[in-house]
Design an enzyme around this catalytic site. Structure first.
Site, PDB file in Angstrom:
ATOM      1  N   TYR A 188      26.330  19.773   6.283  1.00  0.00           N
ATOM      2  CA  TYR A 188      25.619  20.708   8.013  1.00  0.00           C
ATOM      3  C   TYR A 188      27.953  20.429   8.765  1.00  0.00           C
ATOM      4  CZ  TYR A 188      24.241  20.868  12.476  1.00  0.00           C
ATOM      5  OH  TYR A 188      23.561  21.693  13.669  1.00  0.00           O
ATOM      6  N   PHE A 230      31.976  50.747  20.999  1.00  0.00           N
ATOM      7  CA  PHE A 230      31.284  50.147  19.360  1.00  0.00           C
ATOM      8  C   PHE A 230      29.349  50.009  20.154  1.00  0.00           C
ATOM      9  CE2 PHE A 230      28.641  48.253  15.923  1.00  0.00           C
ATOM     10  CZ  PHE A 230      29.147  49.339  15.246  1.00  0.00           C
ATOM     11  N   THR A 231      28.358  50.935  19.821  1.00  0.00           N
ATOM     12  CA  THR A 231      27.777  49.842  20.174  1.00  0.00           C
ATOM     13  C   THR A 231      27.086  48.984  20.235  1.00  0.00           C
ATOM     14  OG1 THR A 231      26.422  49.687  17.648  1.00  0.00           O
ATOM     15  CG2 THR A 231      25.995  51.746  18.716  1.00  0.00           C
ATOM     16  N   ASP A 251      39.310  44.314  17.524  1.00  0.00           N
ATOM     17  CA  ASP A 251      37.804  44.338  16.608  1.00  0.00           C
ATOM     18  C   ASP A 251      38.429  44.539  15.359  1.00  0.00           C
ATOM     19  OD1 ASP A 251      35.769  45.341  15.488  1.00  0.00           O
ATOM     20  OD2 ASP A 251      34.897  45.804  16.432  1.00  0.00           O
ATOM     21  N   LYS A 266      31.882  44.505   6.622  1.00  0.00           N
ATOM     22  CA  LYS A 266      32.689  45.991   7.086  1.00  0.00           C
ATOM     23  C   LYS A 266      33.534  44.947   5.657  1.00  0.00           C
ATOM     24  CE  LYS A 266      30.453  47.356   9.939  1.00  0.00           C
ATOM     25  NZ  LYS A 266      30.093  46.602  11.534  1.00  0.00           N
ATOM     26  N   ARG A 314      24.983  59.937  14.353  1.00  0.00           N
ATOM     27  CA  ARG A 314      25.961  59.315  15.531  1.00  0.00           C
ATOM     28  C   ARG A 314      25.999  59.978  16.466  1.00  0.00           C
ATOM     29  NH1 ARG A 314      25.239  54.145  15.959  1.00  0.00           N
ATOM     30  NH2 ARG A 314      25.584  52.354  14.477  1.00  0.00           N
ATOM     31  N   PHE A 351      18.449  53.990  18.570  1.00  0.00           N
ATOM     32  CA  PHE A 351      18.625  54.429  17.382  1.00  0.00           C
ATOM     33  C   PHE A 351      18.458  53.346  16.816  1.00  0.00           C
ATOM     34  CE2 PHE A 351      22.784  51.576  15.880  1.00  0.00           C
ATOM     35  CZ  PHE A 351      22.363  51.084  17.021  1.00  0.00           C
TER      36      PHE A 351
HETATM   37  C1  LIG Z   1      29.712  46.808  12.655  1.00  0.00           C
HETATM   38  C2  LIG Z   1      30.352  47.012  13.888  1.00  0.00           C
HETATM   39  C3  LIG Z   1      30.148  46.130  14.811  1.00  0.00           C
HETATM   40  C4  LIG Z   1      29.008  44.612  14.366  1.00  0.00           C
HETATM   41  O1  LIG Z   1      29.225  43.679  13.416  1.00  0.00           O
HETATM   42  P1  LIG Z   1      27.166  43.326  13.228  1.00  0.00           P
HETATM   43  O2  LIG Z   1      28.340  42.861  11.714  1.00  0.00           O
HETATM   44  O3  LIG Z   1      27.058  43.812  12.485  1.00  0.00           O
HETATM   45  O4  LIG Z   1      27.272  42.449  13.977  1.00  0.00           O
HETATM   46  C5  LIG Z   1      31.259  46.129  15.841  1.00  0.00           C
HETATM   47  N1  LIG Z   1      32.567  46.507  15.443  1.00  0.00           N
HETATM   48  C6  LIG Z   1      32.983  47.595  14.876  1.00  0.00           C
HETATM   49  C7  LIG Z   1      33.834  48.555  14.599  1.00  0.00           C
HETATM   50  C8  LIG Z   1      31.625  48.044  13.774  1.00  0.00           C
HETATM   51  O5  LIG Z   1      31.600  49.172  12.657  1.00  0.00           O
END
Ligand SMILES: *Cc1c(COP(=O)(O)O)cnc(C)c1O
Length: 463
Positions: free
Chosen positions: A78, A130-131, A221, A264, A388, A455
Site C-alpha cells: 500500500y 484540450f477537452t 502538458d 500516450k 474532433r 462527444f
Molecule cells: C489524453 C490527453 C490528456 C488527458 O489524459 P488522460 O490520460 O486521457 O486522462 C491531456 N492532455 C492531452 C494533450 C491529451 O492528449
C-alpha cells in the site's frame, strides 16, 4: 516491366512482433447495424466490432517484453512500493522535475492541479484547449483563454511549429486581467487539437521569459513531449545533432511542472503523473492525491503499472523508437496528401486529421460533418476514428450555443507499436473510396446530449 528502385533508404521499426491479437472484419450489413446501435458515435462501438482501431493512441500502446517482465515485479505494498521509486527516478532522469505525484491517468493530474491553483474568475492561457484540461479548469471556476498562434487554426498552413503560443496575445491577456488572475500558463506540446502540431524550443523559451517577467509559473502538458522533441530535432536549427532525451529535458527545464498522460508517450495502457519543482506545491498535491486517487506512492495505480511506466519512459526517449513512431504516421498521412485528400498540414506526430469541412462541404457545421465522416469510414471498412470538431468543442456555458471551432476534423490516431504498414494502406484506401463518393454524404442530427464531454456519449441519427 520493372519499376525504378527508390533512391532513399527506408526506415523500419526497431522491434519485431512476438505476440499477436487476431482481428476480424464484419460484413457491411453487420457494420451498419453496429453503427446504428452505437448512435453513430464511434466511442459507443464495441471494440470487437472494429477492424482497425484508430480511435485513439491513449492506452492502446503495445508494451515491450521488458515492460511485461516488469509487470511481474510489481511491489503491491500500500505504501512505499519499490515501483514508485523506479518511476520517480525515471521521471527525474528524463523529464527533470524534482517531485512526482502519480495519478491514474492525465485527467487525475489535471484535476489536482486545477483544484489547487485555479480560483473563481481566473483566466488560464493555453495554446489551444484540450477537452479534459479545459473542463477541469472550468469546474474549478476558471476560464480557458486560447493563445495559440493564428496558424494553428488553419488546416492547410505549413508552419513547422503550428502549436506555438502567440506571445503577444499571452502578454496582452496578462496585462488585461492582471497577473493575479492567472494561476499558471498552460503550455501543451504538441497540440493535440490542432492536429498534433509541435512547439519550438524558441517559443517555449519566450513563454518562460514572459512567465519570469510577471512572476507566473508554466505548467506543461507533457503528454506527447517526446514526439515534440522529435519535431524539434528534425525542424529547429541547432537541435539536429542533439538526442531526443537531451531535447526533452531542455524543454521541460523551461517549465515549472507538468501534467502527464502516460497512456500516450510512455508506452503503457494506464497511468499518469503530476510533477513539479516547487516544494510547497508538491506538499499540497501530495495531500490532495490521497483524497481523489490514492496514497502518494501509488496514485490509483498498481505497483506493476508504475513499473511498466518507468520502463516505458526509458524506451520512449530512444531516438530510433520515436523516429519509427512518427515516421509511420507520416507514411500514412503523405499517402492521403499524394491522393489529394484534404488533411491537416503538416502531418502531426500521433495522428492524421481529415479536414471534414473540405471533405463534406455540403454538410453544415451543426449537422456534424466530422461525426458523419467518422461514421461513414467505419461503415466502409470497419476502421474506427474520432470526431474532433463541433461535437468535441461542446457548448458555451454562458450562451448555451455550440462552440463553433474553426477546425472540423476526423482524427485517425495511430497506436504505438500496434499496426503495420499494411494496416495503414488499407485505411488510406478506404478514406480514398469515401472521398471519391463524397457528394453522396448527408449529415447527422443529435438525439442525446450528455452534460459533460458530450462527444464521448452523444447519440445521433442520419438525416
Ligand atoms: C489524453 C490527453 C490528456 C488527458 O489524459 P488522460 O490520460 O486521457 O486522462 C491531456 N492532455 C492531452 C494533450 C491529451 O492528449
Amino acid at each position: 516491366m520493372t519499376t525504378p528502385r527508390p533512391t532513399r533508404r527506408s526506415w523500419a521499426e526497431p522491434w519485431k512482433i512476438k505476440m499477436v491479437e487476431p482481428i476480424r472484419m464484419l460484413t457491411r450489413e453487420q457494420r451498419e447495424r453496429a453503427l446504428k446501435e452505437a448512435g453513430y458515435n464511434t466511442f459507443l462501438l464495441r471494440s470487437e466490432d472494429v477492424y482497425i482501431d484508430l480511435l485513439t493512441d491513449s492506452g492502446t500502446n503495445a508494451m515491450s517484453d521488458f515492460q511485461w517482465a516488469g509487470m511481474m515485479l510489481g511491489d503491491e505494498a500500500y505504501a512505499g512500493s519499490r515501483n514508485f521509486y523506479n518511476l520517480e527516478a525515471a521521471i527525474r532522469k528524463y523529464y527533470g522535475y524534482r517531485h512526482v505525484v502519480p495519478t491514474h491517468q492525465g485527467r487525475g493530474a489535471e484535476h489536482i492541479l486545477s483544484r489547487l491553483k485555479v480560483k473563481q474568475g481566473d483566466s488560464v492561457p493555453g495554446n489551444m484547449y484540450f477537452t479534459t484540461t479545459r473542463l477541469h479548469q472550468e469546474l474549478a471556476g476558471g476560464v480557458f483563454v486560447d493563445v495559440i498562434i493564428p496558424e494553428g487554426h488553419i488546416p492547410e498552413n505549413e508552419h513547422p511549429f503550428k502549436g506555438n503560443m502567440n506571445i503577444e496575445a499571452l502578454e496582452d491577456l496578462i496585462k488585461k486581467v492582471g497577473r493575479d488572475r492567472i494561476p499558471y500558463i498552460c503550455l501543451t506540446a504538441p497540440v493535440n487539437m490542432a492536429g498534433g502540431q509541435p512547439v519550438s524550443m524558441e517559443n517555449a523559451r519566450a513563454v518562460r521569459q514572459i512567465a519570469d517577467k510577471y512572476e507566473l509559473i508554466v505548467i506543461f502538458d507533457a503528454t506527447r513531449a517526446v514526439e515534440n522533441a522529435y519535431f524539434i530535432q528534425q525542424r529547429e536549427a541547432g537541435y539536429e545533432s542533439k538526442s531526443i532525451a537531451e531535447i526533452l529535458k531542455e524543454f521541460c527545464s523551461l517549465t515549472d511542472g507538468c501534467t502527464m498522460s502516460a497512456k500516450k508517450d510512455s508506452l503503457v495502457n494506464i497511468g499518469g503523473w503530476l510533477a513539479m519543482n516547487d516544494e510547497a506545491f508538491f506538499e499540497e498535491a501530495r495531500n490532495m492525491v490521497v483524497i481523489y486517487e490514492g496514497l502518494h506512492t501509488y496514485g490509483g495505480l498498481a505497483g506493476r503499472d508504475m513499473e511498466a511506466m518507468a520502463r516505458g519512459i526509458a524506451e520512449s526517449v530512444q531516438d530510433d523508437s520515436i523516429r519509427a513512431r512518427v515516421k509511420q504516421v507520416e507514411y500514412f498521412g503523405h499517402k492521403l496528401i499524394d491522393w489529394g485528400i484534404p488533411v491537416v498540414h503538416p502531418i502531426g506526430g500521433h495522428a492524421v486529421f481529415l479536414d471534414a469541412k473540405k471533405f463534406y462541404p455540403q454538410i453544415k457545421q451543426d449537422q456534424f460533418p466530422a461525426q458523419t465522416l467518422a461514421a461513414d469510414l467505419y461503415a466502409d471498412s470497419g476502421v474506427r476514428s474520432m470526431e474532433r470538431g463541433i461535437v468535441s468543442a461542446g457548448r458555451n456555458k454562458a450562451t448555451g450555443d455550440h462552440y463553433y471551432p474553426k477546425l472540423e476534423l476526423v482524427r485517425l490516431t495511430i497506436p504505438r507499436r500496434v499496426y503495420t504498414q499494411a494496416h495503414m494502406d488499407v485505411t488510406a484506401e478506404s478514406v480514398a473510396e469515401l472521398y471519391d463518393h463524397r457528394e453522396k454524404a448527408r449529415g447527422l442530427k443529435m438525439i442525446y446530449e450528455p452534460k459533460y464531454l458530450r462527444f464521448f456519449q452523444a447519440r445521433f441519427e442520419r438525416l
